[in-house]
Design an enzyme around this catalytic site. Structure first.
Site, mmCIF file in Angstrom:
data_model
loop_
_atom_site.group_PDB
_atom_site.id
_atom_site.type_symbol
_atom_site.label_atom_id
_atom_site.label_comp_id
_atom_site.label_asym_id
_atom_site.label_seq_id
_atom_site.Cartn_x
_atom_site.Cartn_y
_atom_site.Cartn_z
ATOM 1 N N PRO A 111 -64.624 -77.736 -68.363
ATOM 2 C CA PRO A 111 -63.325 -77.056 -68.247
ATOM 3 C C PRO A 111 -63.235 -75.700 -68.948
ATOM 4 C CG PRO A 111 -63.176 -78.778 -69.866
ATOM 5 C CD PRO A 111 -64.556 -78.876 -69.276
ATOM 6 N N CYS A 112 -63.965 -74.723 -68.431
ATOM 7 C CA CYS A 112 -63.949 -73.393 -69.047
ATOM 8 C C CYS A 112 -62.578 -72.727 -68.916
ATOM 9 C CB CYS A 112 -65.064 -72.516 -68.496
ATOM 10 S SG CYS A 112 -65.031 -72.299 -66.729
ATOM 11 N N HIS A 113 -61.703 -73.284 -68.065
ATOM 12 C CA HIS A 113 -60.339 -72.748 -68.009
ATOM 13 C C HIS A 113 -59.599 -72.991 -69.332
ATOM 14 C CE1 HIS A 113 -60.015 -76.941 -66.566
ATOM 15 N NE2 HIS A 113 -58.823 -76.942 -67.159
#
Length: 154
Positions: A121-123
């Protein structure tokens, strides 16, 4: 041999890629071209978990992963996977957690090369003041994903 599948999502069609039973990519439209054969059955569990995540029934993924990257990139992606649902970390915080406090830019570079959007989840990675910065899928998608997790943005 790489296999792929495509699934609809609230953010447009997603391309899933896998090799030898492990997920190698979750790509937004236009980010990647598959080079193997379509095999929806091989990616049924990844499809199921992504659909459940978008519906709010899943908070973390339990899938075999095999992203391609350098050892440093893989360390960054592992640290990103530790960010809990509904939380964020800054690039600087990740650099400190990796024992490289002056490597925030390198962490940003590795984050930008994450091939497993949403699953890694780089968001959830933000600027130092919690600001929206950099996202391979575009800032509107990043905003959507963060709001889906109930994260209020400054």
């Amino acid at each position: 041999m790489e296999v792929f599948s495509r699934i609809p999502s609230p953010l447009g069609e997603l391309l899933l890629t896998a090799e030898e039973g492990a997920l190698t990519g979750v790509w937004f439209e236009g980010q990647h071209e598959p080079c193997g054969k379509r095999d929806d059955a091989a990616l049924v569990e990844a499809r199921r978990q992504l659909e459940a995540w978008f519906e709010g029934r899943l908070r973390s993924f339990d899938l075999p992963l095999a992203p391609r990257g350098t050892p440093f990139q893989k360390r960054v992606w592992e640290e990103i996977r530790r960010i809990p649902f509904g939380a964020t970390r800054s690039y600087g915080e990740l650099a400190r957690l990796l024992g490289r406090p002056s490597a925030a830019r390198a962490v940003g570079g590795a984050t930008g090369r994450n091939p497993l959007s949403i699953v890694v989840p780089c968001h959830r990675v933000t600027g130092s003041q919690g600001t929206l910065v950099g996202y391979g899928g575009g800032l509107e998608r990043k905003r959507f994903l963060l709001q889906l997790e109930g994260i209020l943005l400054p």
